[in-house]
Design a protein around this motif. Sequence first.
Motif, PDB file in Angstrom:
ATOM      1  N   LEU A 302       0.827  -1.205   0.000  1.00  0.00           N
ATOM      2  CA  LEU A 302       0.000   0.000   0.000  1.00  0.00           C
ATOM      3  C   LEU A 302       0.860   1.253   0.000  1.00  0.00           C
ATOM      4  N   ASN A 303       0.257   2.385  -0.309  1.00  0.00           N
ATOM      5  CA  ASN A 303       0.979   3.659  -0.275  1.00  0.00           C
ATOM      6  C   ASN A 303       1.414   4.029   1.142  1.00  0.00           C
ATOM      7  N   THR A 304       0.843   3.364   2.141  1.00  0.00           N
ATOM      8  CA  THR A 304       1.236   3.568   3.539  1.00  0.00           C
ATOM      9  C   THR A 304       2.481   2.754   3.897  1.00  0.00           C
ATOM     10  N   ASN A 305       2.990   1.994   2.916  1.00  0.00           N
ATOM     11  CA  ASN A 305       4.140   1.092   3.077  1.00  0.00           C
ATOM     12  C   ASN A 305       3.797  -0.158   3.893  1.00  0.00           C
ATOM     13  N   GLN A 306       2.506  -0.437   4.041  1.00  0.00           N
ATOM     14  CA  GLN A 306       2.074  -1.653   4.724  1.00  0.00           C
ATOM     15  C   GLN A 306       1.817  -2.759   3.707  1.00  0.00           C
ATOM     16  N   ILE A 307       2.040  -3.993   4.128  1.00  0.00           N
ATOM     17  CA  ILE A 307       1.738  -5.148   3.286  1.00  0.00           C
ATOM     18  C   ILE A 307       0.382  -5.705   3.702  1.00  0.00           C
ATOM     19  N   ALA A 308      -0.431  -6.068   2.721  1.00  0.00           N
ATOM     20  CA  ALA A 308      -1.777  -6.572   3.000  1.00  0.00           C
ATOM     21  C   ALA A 308      -2.092  -7.738   2.073  1.00  0.00           C
ATOM     22  N   ILE A 322     -11.466  -5.434  -0.570  1.00  0.00           N
ATOM     23  CA  ILE A 322     -11.390  -5.517   0.885  1.00  0.00           C
ATOM     24  C   ILE A 322     -10.099  -6.253   1.215  1.00  0.00           C
ATOM     25  N   ILE A 323      -9.301  -5.688   2.103  1.00  0.00           N
ATOM     26  CA  ILE A 323      -7.971  -6.232   2.366  1.00  0.00           C
ATOM     27  C   ILE A 323      -7.760  -6.487   3.864  1.00  0.00           C
ATOM     28  N   LYS A 324      -6.741  -7.286   4.157  1.00  0.00           N
ATOM     29  CA  LYS A 324      -6.337  -7.548   5.540  1.00  0.00           C
ATOM     30  C   LYS A 324      -4.919  -7.025   5.703  1.00  0.00           C
ATOM     31  N   ILE A 325      -4.733  -6.062   6.606  1.00  0.00           N
ATOM     32  CA  ILE A 325      -3.432  -5.460   6.843  1.00  0.00           C
ATOM     33  C   ILE A 325      -2.569  -6.414   7.655  1.00  0.00           C
ATOM     34  N   MET A 326      -1.353  -6.699   7.146  1.00  0.00           N
ATOM     35  CA  MET A 326      -0.473  -7.703   7.754  1.00  0.00           C
ATOM     36  C   MET A 326       0.709  -7.093   8.507  1.00  0.00           C
ATOM     37  N   THR A 327       1.138  -5.882   8.118  1.00  0.00           N
ATOM     38  CA  THR A 327       2.329  -5.270   8.733  1.00  0.00           C
ATOM     39  C   THR A 327       2.058  -3.808   9.068  1.00  0.00           C
ATOM     40  N   ASP A 328       2.971  -3.232   9.841  1.00  0.00           N
ATOM     41  CA  ASP A 328       2.901  -1.784  10.057  1.00  0.00           C
ATOM     42  C   ASP A 328       3.651  -1.087   8.923  1.00  0.00           C
ATOM     43  N   CYS A 329       3.775   0.237   9.022  1.00  0.00           N
ATOM     44  CA  CYS A 329       4.384   0.994   7.925  1.00  0.00           C
ATOM     45  C   CYS A 329       5.890   0.768   7.798  1.00  0.00           C
ATOM     46  N   LYS A 339      -8.998  -5.636   9.099  1.00  0.00           N
ATOM     47  CA  LYS A 339      -9.620  -5.528   7.778  1.00  0.00           C
ATOM     48  C   LYS A 339      -9.845  -4.064   7.396  1.00  0.00           C
ATOM     49  N   VAL A 340      -9.603  -3.765   6.124  1.00  0.00           N
ATOM     50  CA  VAL A 340      -9.848  -2.419   5.596  1.00  0.00           C
ATOM     51  C   VAL A 340     -10.569  -2.551   4.261  1.00  0.00           C
ATOM     52  N   ASN A 341     -11.623  -1.791   4.092  1.00  0.00           N
ATOM     53  CA  ASN A 341     -12.351  -1.752   2.822  1.00  0.00           C
ATOM     54  C   ASN A 341     -11.854  -0.537   2.039  1.00  0.00           C
ATOM     55  N   LEU A 342     -11.131  -0.773   0.958  1.00  0.00           N
ATOM     56  CA  LEU A 342     -10.548   0.331   0.193  1.00  0.00           C
ATOM     57  C   LEU A 342     -11.616   1.196  -0.478  1.00  0.00           C
ATOM     58  N   GLU A 343     -12.806   0.642  -0.671  1.00  0.00           N
ATOM     59  CA  GLU A 343     -13.899   1.421  -1.268  1.00  0.00           C
ATOM     60  C   GLU A 343     -14.245   2.629  -0.402  1.00  0.00           C
ATOM     61  N   SER A 344     -14.150   2.458   0.910  1.00  0.00           N
ATOM     62  CA  SER A 344     -14.500   3.545   1.831  1.00  0.00           C
ATOM     63  C   SER A 344     -13.270   4.239   2.414  1.00  0.00           C
ATOM     64  N   ASN A 345     -12.096   3.930   1.851  1.00  0.00           N
ATOM     65  CA  ASN A 345     -10.848   4.562   2.308  1.00  0.00           C
ATOM     66  C   ASN A 345     -10.065   5.081   1.096  1.00  0.00           C
ATOM     67  N   PRO A 346     -10.537   6.155   0.472  1.00  0.00           N
ATOM     68  CA  PRO A 346      -9.928   6.639  -0.783  1.00  0.00           C
ATOM     69  C   PRO A 346      -8.482   7.091  -0.659  1.00  0.00           C
ATOM     70  N   SER A 347      -8.023   7.387   0.553  1.00  0.00           N
ATOM     71  CA  SER A 347      -6.634   7.851   0.712  1.00  0.00           C
ATOM     72  C   SER A 347      -5.635   6.700   0.696  1.00  0.00           C
ATOM     73  N   THR A 351       0.070   0.020  -4.459  1.00  0.00           N
ATOM     74  CA  THR A 351       1.218   0.488  -5.250  1.00  0.00           C
ATOM     75  C   THR A 351       2.018  -0.658  -5.880  1.00  0.00           C
ATOM     76  N   GLN A 352       1.800  -1.874  -5.390  1.00  0.00           N
ATOM     77  CA  GLN A 352       2.565  -3.015  -5.920  1.00  0.00           C
ATOM     78  C   GLN A 352       1.848  -4.323  -5.600  1.00  0.00           C
ATOM     79  N   ILE A 353       2.040  -5.322  -6.484  1.00  0.00           N
ATOM     80  CA  ILE A 353       1.529  -6.673  -6.234  1.00  0.00           C
ATOM     81  C   ILE A 353       2.720  -7.588  -6.043  1.00  0.00           C
TER      82      ILE A 353
END
Length: 355
Positions: A302-308, A322-329, A339-347, A351-353
């Motif tokens: 993610l752009n937050t530098n977290q892996i999900a 909808i994603i599951k956050i696995m690490t911190d930044c 869990k984070v729903n990217l649909e409701s979190n536009p920020s 950035t990478q797969i």
Amino acid sequence: MKLSIKIALDKIRPGMIVADNIFYKEDLLLAKGTIIKSNYIDYLRRKDINNITVVAEKTYYDTLFDNPAEKFYAETYEKVAYILESAKNDLPLSSSSIFSVVETILEAVFSKKDSVLLLAGFSGKFDYLTVHSLDVCIYCSIIAKTLNLSYERTVNLGLASLLHDIGKTKIDDKILSKKGVLTPLELEEIKKHPHLGSEIIKKIFGYTNNIFRIVLQHHERCDGSGYPMGLTRDKIYDLSKLLAIADIYDALTSDRPYHKKILPHEAAEYLLAMSGSQIDARLADIFIKNIAVYPKGCQILLNTNQIATVIDSNKNMPLRPIIKIMTDCKGTPLLHHYKVNLESNPSIFITQIFN
């Protein structure tokens, strides 16, 4: 070219073949093509080499691939490589042998779409033409399933998509792998491949079906800007329109000699920009909703530098899963995933797969 894959040193077995030169600092430890022996593994371990790239020989598939879907992909890659290599060397190809490859792909797609979709864009070293042919066939098979096409049309599309670039086996490799801009003459050579491919297909399957026609027209565009005949919307076969979209999408999301791959949502935006003018808008919309997505189970940065990890898709916004956050930044694994729903979190965006 054989498929190659990077694996951990503890998975290395004597008899495997080194796919890339292995260096320690500036010293060459093992050269590409070396057959690994037990003492070589110990030697690499002493040098703190944690993983190496090896040739994915069939003998070692069970060791190399933990996931049955990955093993399926590697096995199918070998079969597709054989087909294209045979065409390149003017060796005879039977329609039944090619059909059997497409049949296994269709069976995999119709039984486990998500796991097969996750494999398209396989991470490893490979021949681009081979993996592109396989991935485009997977994409087209998924859309055939989505559209509930008849068995005959599904098979025809599967065969055509697997063989859509077979004409490139008759084009100079130097042109196909060129990193710079093609000259006008080189571009004209490239533009011959739909016709060359359709002629090869006629020899294999005859004229009694539309396989050669689908291949011949897969670079035509609705506004008449395509090739080889400059056909417009109503004159282009519908399955060719679908194949064109899959071909464009896979080219965009794959590393090529002249450009780096882009992410699915970026490729989707590109397709949307072409919709209605160059490509069929309805088919593009169906494709984006079913293919240009982040499959369940894939790992992302993610752009937050977290892996999900992707755990589900959003029907209304397939590119915002909808994603599951696995690490911190800082990349440190979290004790409690959330869990984070990217649909409701536009920020937050991908950035990478990671394959």
